[in-house]
Design a protein around this motif. Structure first.
Motif, PDB file in Angstrom:
ATOM      1  N   THR A  55       0.879  -1.103   0.038  1.00 50.51           N
ATOM      2  CA  THR A  55       0.148  -0.063  -0.021  1.00 50.51           C
ATOM      3  C   THR A  55       0.895   1.325   0.059  1.00 50.51           C
ATOM      4  O   THR A  55       0.774   2.166  -0.715  1.00 50.51           O
ATOM      5  N   SER A  56       1.977   1.350   0.746  1.00 46.57           N
ATOM      6  CA  SER A  56       2.771   2.086   0.698  1.00 46.57           C
ATOM      7  C   SER A  56       3.665   2.631  -0.392  1.00 46.57           C
ATOM      8  O   SER A  56       3.703   3.490  -1.021  1.00 46.57           O
ATOM      9  N   VAL A  57       4.102   1.575  -1.082  1.00 47.70           N
ATOM     10  CA  VAL A  57       4.663   1.419  -2.396  1.00 47.70           C
ATOM     11  C   VAL A  57       3.913   2.100  -3.461  1.00 47.70           C
ATOM     12  O   VAL A  57       4.076   2.694  -4.288  1.00 47.70           O
ATOM     13  N   PHE A  58       2.505   1.428  -3.630  1.00 47.48           N
ATOM     14  CA  PHE A  58       1.816   1.538  -4.667  1.00 47.48           C
ATOM     15  C   PHE A  58       0.906   3.161  -4.399  1.00 47.48           C
ATOM     16  O   PHE A  58       0.118   3.227  -5.367  1.00 47.48           O
ATOM     17  N   GLY A  59       0.664   3.439  -3.324  1.00 49.14           N
ATOM     18  CA  GLY A  59      -0.124   4.719  -3.016  1.00 49.14           C
ATOM     19  C   GLY A  59      -1.166   4.471  -2.395  1.00 49.14           C
ATOM     20  O   GLY A  59      -1.904   5.462  -1.727  1.00 49.14           O
ATOM     21  N   ASN A  60      -2.142   3.410  -2.676  1.00 45.46           N
ATOM     22  CA  ASN A  60      -3.480   3.182  -1.937  1.00 45.46           C
ATOM     23  C   ASN A  60      -3.577   1.802  -2.007  1.00 45.46           C
ATOM     24  O   ASN A  60      -2.865   0.685  -2.571  1.00 45.46           O
ATOM     25  N   GLN A  61      -4.454   1.093  -1.174  1.00 47.46           N
ATOM     26  CA  GLN A  61      -4.869  -0.319  -0.824  1.00 47.46           C
ATOM     27  C   GLN A  61      -5.093  -0.949  -2.106  1.00 47.46           C
ATOM     28  O   GLN A  61      -4.643  -2.121  -2.466  1.00 47.46           O
ATOM     29  N   GLN A  62      -6.058  -0.257  -2.977  1.00 48.01           N
ATOM     30  CA  GLN A  62      -6.411  -0.831  -4.156  1.00 48.01           C
ATOM     31  C   GLN A  62      -5.537  -1.398  -5.088  1.00 48.01           C
ATOM     32  O   GLN A  62      -5.510  -2.425  -5.657  1.00 48.01           O
ATOM     33  N   LEU A  63      -4.567  -0.514  -5.213  1.00 44.90           N
ATOM     34  CA  LEU A  63      -3.397  -0.813  -6.236  1.00 44.90           C
ATOM     35  C   LEU A  63      -2.606  -1.822  -5.893  1.00 44.90           C
ATOM     36  O   LEU A  63      -2.183  -2.726  -6.303  1.00 44.90           O
ATOM     37  N   ALA A  64      -2.566  -1.890  -4.574  1.00 48.80           N
ATOM     38  CA  ALA A  64      -1.615  -2.709  -3.852  1.00 48.80           C
ATOM     39  C   ALA A  64      -2.066  -4.301  -3.852  1.00 48.80           C
ATOM     40  O   ALA A  64      -1.687  -5.251  -4.248  1.00 48.80           O
ATOM     41  N   GLU A  65      -3.686  -4.151  -3.639  1.00 49.75           N
ATOM     42  CA  GLU A  65      -4.366  -5.704  -3.781  1.00 49.75           C
ATOM     43  C   GLU A  65      -4.327  -6.106  -5.046  1.00 49.75           C
ATOM     44  O   GLU A  65      -4.012  -7.412  -5.244  1.00 49.75           O
ATOM     45  N   ASP A  66      -4.478  -5.171  -6.280  1.00 51.90           N
ATOM     46  CA  ASP A  66      -4.375  -5.687  -7.625  1.00 51.90           C
ATOM     47  C   ASP A  66      -3.113  -6.306  -7.845  1.00 51.90           C
ATOM     48  O   ASP A  66      -3.223  -7.074  -8.421  1.00 51.90           O
ATOM     49  N   TRP A  67      -2.014  -5.544  -7.273  1.00 49.23           N
ATOM     50  CA  TRP A  67      -0.367  -6.116  -7.621  1.00 49.23           C
ATOM     51  C   TRP A  67      -0.411  -7.566  -6.897  1.00 49.23           C
ATOM     52  O   TRP A  67       0.283  -8.251  -7.453  1.00 49.23           O
ATOM     53  N   LEU A  68      -0.969  -7.580  -5.712  1.00 46.33           N
ATOM     54  CA  LEU A  68      -0.737  -8.719  -4.879  1.00 46.33           C
ATOM     55  C   LEU A  68      -1.382 -10.052  -5.561  1.00 46.33           C
ATOM     56  O   LEU A  68      -0.930 -11.338  -5.420  1.00 46.33           O
ATOM     57  N   LYS A  69      -2.408  -9.794  -6.242  1.00 43.43           N
ATOM     58  CA  LYS A  69      -3.243 -10.973  -6.797  1.00 43.43           C
ATOM     59  C   LYS A  69      -2.848 -11.253  -8.345  1.00 43.43           C
ATOM     60  O   LYS A  69      -3.421 -12.365  -8.800  1.00 43.43           O
ATOM     61  N   LYS A  70      -1.709 -10.736  -9.024  1.00 44.61           N
ATOM     62  CA  LYS A  70      -1.513 -10.743 -10.231  1.00 44.61           C
ATOM     63  C   LYS A  70      -0.082 -11.522 -10.428  1.00 44.61           C
ATOM     64  O   LYS A  70       0.689 -11.142  -9.535  1.00 44.61           O
ATOM     65  N   PRO A  71       0.053 -12.526 -11.367  1.00 43.91           N
ATOM     66  CA  PRO A  71       1.308 -13.139 -11.475  1.00 43.91           C
ATOM     67  C   PRO A  71       2.453 -11.997 -11.946  1.00 43.91           C
ATOM     68  O   PRO A  71       1.915 -10.910 -12.553  1.00 43.91           O
ATOM     69  N   CYS A  72       3.543 -12.387 -11.545  1.00 35.29           N
ATOM     70  CA  CYS A  72       4.626 -11.295 -11.543  1.00 35.29           C
ATOM     71  C   CYS A  72       5.965 -11.759 -12.371  1.00 35.29           C
ATOM     72  O   CYS A  72       6.462 -12.824 -11.860  1.00 35.29           O
ATOM     73  N   LYS A  73       6.242 -10.975 -13.331  1.00 32.70           N
ATOM     74  CA  LYS A  73       7.433 -11.537 -14.117  1.00 32.70           C
ATOM     75  C   LYS A  73       8.615 -11.792 -13.239  1.00 32.70           C
ATOM     76  O   LYS A  73       9.536 -12.733 -13.388  1.00 32.70           O
ATOM     77  N   TYR A  74       8.823 -10.678 -12.334  1.00 33.32           N
ATOM     78  CA  TYR A  74      10.076 -10.706 -11.692  1.00 33.32           C
ATOM     79  C   TYR A  74       9.908 -11.994 -10.550  1.00 33.32           C
ATOM     80  O   TYR A  74      11.151 -12.379 -10.181  1.00 33.32           O
ATOM     81  N   LEU A  75       9.017 -12.294 -10.246  1.00 31.35           N
ATOM     82  CA  LEU A  75       8.837 -13.516  -9.255  1.00 31.35           C
ATOM     83  C   LEU A  75       8.400 -14.831 -10.039  1.00 31.35           C
ATOM     84  O   LEU A  75       7.923 -15.696  -9.754  1.00 31.35           O
ATOM     85  N   ASP A  76       9.008 -15.017 -11.212  1.00 35.97           N
ATOM     86  CA  ASP A  76       8.928 -16.011 -12.290  1.00 35.97           C
ATOM     87  C   ASP A  76       7.460 -16.520 -12.251  1.00 35.97           C
ATOM     88  O   ASP A  76       7.001 -17.581 -12.469  1.00 35.97           O
ATOM     89  N   GLY A  78      12.664   2.183  -7.669  1.00 34.47           N
ATOM     90  CA  GLY A  78      12.890   2.190  -9.020  1.00 34.47           C
ATOM     91  C   GLY A  78      13.909   1.369  -9.730  1.00 34.47           C
ATOM     92  O   GLY A  78      14.303   1.716 -10.846  1.00 34.47           O
ATOM     93  N   VAL A  79      14.304   0.332  -8.887  1.00 35.20           N
ATOM     94  CA  VAL A  79      15.323  -0.338  -9.627  1.00 35.20           C
ATOM     95  C   VAL A  79      14.843  -1.936  -9.774  1.00 35.20           C
ATOM     96  O   VAL A  79      14.814  -2.802  -8.909  1.00 35.20           O
ATOM     97  N   TYR A  80      13.978  -2.029 -10.794  1.00 34.33           N
ATOM     98  CA  TYR A  80      13.263  -3.375 -10.981  1.00 34.33           C
ATOM     99  C   TYR A  80      13.300  -3.460 -12.604  1.00 34.33           C
ATOM    100  O   TYR A  80      13.600  -2.743 -13.214  1.00 34.33           O
ATOM    101  N   GLN A  81      13.103  -4.958 -12.707  1.00 33.60           N
ATOM    102  CA  GLN A  81      13.153  -5.420 -14.178  1.00 33.60           C
ATOM    103  C   GLN A  81      11.809  -5.207 -14.785  1.00 33.60           C
ATOM    104  O   GLN A  81      10.736  -5.533 -14.327  1.00 33.60           O
TER     105      GLN A  81
END
Length: 164
Positions: A113-134, A161-164
């Motif tokens: 929530t802190s990184v993405f600015g609000n809880q809704q964006l954070a929850e959206d990120w948490l539930k989707k497959p992530c390329k960096y996490l294989d 800002g240091v991500y693939q």
């Protein structure tokens, strides 16, 4: 006072209490007012074990967490067993491992929530497959201590800002 006014007054109090509950951070709900300013204090609290009711309250701060029935992942018990335990007259405490996993879920939601600015964006990120996490879904990694660390590290990379 009429019955209608009493009902409206109770509803207003309930709504106000609910709004207050939602503004609390997940770790604040879980720690139940205790100080959690050092890792050693968190270790002590997880050794004591969090109360099941506090864990359920923490999970209720997130629609995503409620949808995915994380109480089962945290406790290793069925929903029915958890419902039965909640009805116990004495507070039910989780063991150290369960409490640690519950804290990891709370901390990850707060951090995202802190990184993405609000809880809704954070929850959206948490539930989707992530390329960096294989291709893994971050939410599915949090209950493992190494997975939790990988998710936290990636959130730090995004933050700086240091991500693939």
């Amino acid at each position: 006072m009429s019955a209608t006014n009493q009902i409206e007054e109770r509803a207003a109090k309930y709504t106000a209490a609910g709004a207050k509950k939602l503004t609390r951070k997940p770790t604040e709900v879980l720690l139940h007012g205790r100080r959690g300013d050092t890792r050693l204090s968190i270790i002590r609290y997880t050794q004591e074990g969090f109360e099941l009711s506090d864990v359920r309250d923490m999970l209720s701060t997130s629609a995503l967490y409620m949808e995915h029935d994380l109480i089962q992942r945290i406790t290793g018990k069925s929903i029915r067993t958890v419902q039965r335990l909640v009805k116990e007259t004495k507070p039910v405490r989780l063991n150290q491992q369960q409490s640690t996993v519950a804290f990891q879920y709370a901390q990850t939601l707060e951090r995202a929530t802190s990184v993405f600015g609000n809880q809704q964006l954070a929850e959206d990120w948490l539930k989707k497959p992530c390329k960096y996490l294989d291709g893994h879904v971050p939410l599915e990694l949090i209950d493992n201590s190494l997975g939790f660390q990988v998710v936290e590290d990636y959130l730090s990379r995004i933050e700086y800002g240091v991500y693939q």
